[in-house]
Design an enzyme around this catalytic site. Sequence first.
Site, PDB file in Angstrom:
ATOM      1  N   THR A 426      26.166  15.819 113.937  1.00  0.00           N
ATOM      2  CA  THR A 426      25.459  14.572 113.666  1.00  0.00           C
ATOM      3  C   THR A 426      24.199  14.515 114.514  1.00  0.00           C
ATOM      4  O   THR A 426      24.237  14.762 115.717  1.00  0.00           O
ATOM      5  CB  THR A 426      26.353  13.338 113.951  1.00  0.00           C
ATOM      6  OG1 THR A 426      25.606  12.141 113.708  1.00  0.00           O
ATOM      7  CG2 THR A 426      26.875  13.319 115.369  1.00  0.00           C
ATOM      8  N   HIS A 483      41.164  14.936 123.388  1.00  0.00           N
ATOM      9  CA  HIS A 483      41.811  15.532 124.557  1.00  0.00           C
ATOM     10  C   HIS A 483      43.286  15.862 124.316  1.00  0.00           C
ATOM     11  O   HIS A 483      43.932  16.506 125.158  1.00  0.00           O
ATOM     12  CB  HIS A 483      41.691  14.594 125.767  1.00  0.00           C
ATOM     13  CG  HIS A 483      41.553  15.304 127.077  1.00  0.00           C
ATOM     14  ND1 HIS A 483      42.073  16.564 127.288  1.00  0.00           N
ATOM     15  CD2 HIS A 483      40.959  14.946 128.248  1.00  0.00           C
ATOM     16  CE1 HIS A 483      41.808  16.949 128.524  1.00  0.00           C
ATOM     17  NE2 HIS A 483      41.134  15.984 129.132  1.00  0.00           N
TER      18      HIS A 483
END
Length: 510
Positions: A426, A483
């Site tokens: 992006t 994560h």
Amino acid sequence: MPTEVVMPQMGESIFEGTITKWLKKAGDTVQKDEPLFEISTDKVDAEIPSPVAGVLSEIKVAEGSTVEVNTVVAVVEEQGSGFRGQGSVPTPEAGFTGTEVVMPQMGESIFEGTITRWLKKAGDTVQKDEPLFEISTDKVDAEIPSPVAGVLTEIKVPEGATVEIDTVVAVIGGSGVAAAPGASAPAVSRAVSEKAPEVAAAPARAAGERLRSSPLVKRIAKENQLDLNQVPGTGSEGRITKEDVLHWLSQHGPGSVKAPAPSSPAQQAQPAAAALAGQTAPMSKMRGLIAQRMVESVRTSPHVYSVYKVDMTRIARLRERERVQFEQRHGVKLTLMPFIAAAAVDALKKYPIVNASVDGTTIHYHNHIHLGIAVALEWGLIVPVVTEAEGRSFAQLAQSIADLAERARAKKLKLEEATGSTFTLTNSGVFGGEFGTPIINQPESAILAIGGLKKEPVVMTDTQGNDSIAIRWMQNFCLGFDHRTIDGADSGKFMSEFKKALETWERPIL
């Protein structure tokens, strides 16, 4: 058989609605999916269709009353199984049930579509996957294939009509169903549209009759300060279609009060600030769904960010040196994006954990790299996908990225070209920002935000250990990662490989 009609739930956080108007009265005949009443809630106003065909035998809740969702507001006495709506093809079997064809959802933020053309008429034989009708949405125009082989026994929605996703637009029966003679629904629609606009609009603008249009049409009119009463409708029952309002705007321009003309790309992407100052407005369906998806992503994935500064001088000089020849040879402009995409693909091949996705407690390591490239549009955002990017040459990557971006802006993408990405790029630096902290596109594990390219003074150290200051082209890149699947060490290895690929570029581009 009586069928109870209830107050629908128009969103997860909506618990009640107000009936603002009944479109039918007790004793009236109604068709399945025909608008029955209008409601207003905290977030949306909508027409609620009849769930069955029959007679409205009882109205239990009066106009102006507010009731909780799932409250019974009316009863429709369903007609016999042999009852068929207008434009249908009768069948010899009283209990015949065909395959329903619905308006597909062409993207997460798309809620409705307009049938622009039927490619078959009632009674025609169709093959499985044969194009059946054409649709237009906010983001894409597409041909929709038949889900099964058989006979198109009923067309429920005529050309020019705009309906919400999952609305049944047609029915396909078995191959032995015989077609009845007579004009199909599309033929009726075409007959109306071929008349002069004033004549076509007349049935819908009779004294006291309400104006018919979709939420999309109303939004376009509002953005252009346009009174829809001026616009002739060529859709079913005089309904104003998207094509009607766009044609009117092309001929007459916006309403009497024009919004200030935007003067920068940032202004072109949204209404001018001056036009919004002091106003309040309900959140659109698109913004509401984007909000929901973003909150879900943040709630699902523990987001961690890693920002790396990359010396793009080598790339900038190579691009300047080769761009004319590249465009002549490959037909597309040489931008920075294919360099960034190629470096990302190389790093993903080396560290496939970053190209993984999560499904509950399962991690999927994908066989291919399907690279999503976020494209900003005037009406929102879409992510076209370069499939199997790992097998493409530099020139093929450049061509695919340019082609997808161009067709995204022209609403020419196919559904499969805007879904299925495994890793997304992006460009948050397109307006000059240093870097952005993007939200992961679920169920992907990571997303890479591209910062603005700028000249900066940089301390350079030669092979002898001597320092000097030089002007270099520098660019920040921010990796947002999940994560649960990616540790800091994994992200560091990926970004180091990505940085190395750009700073020591050796791949041929011609």
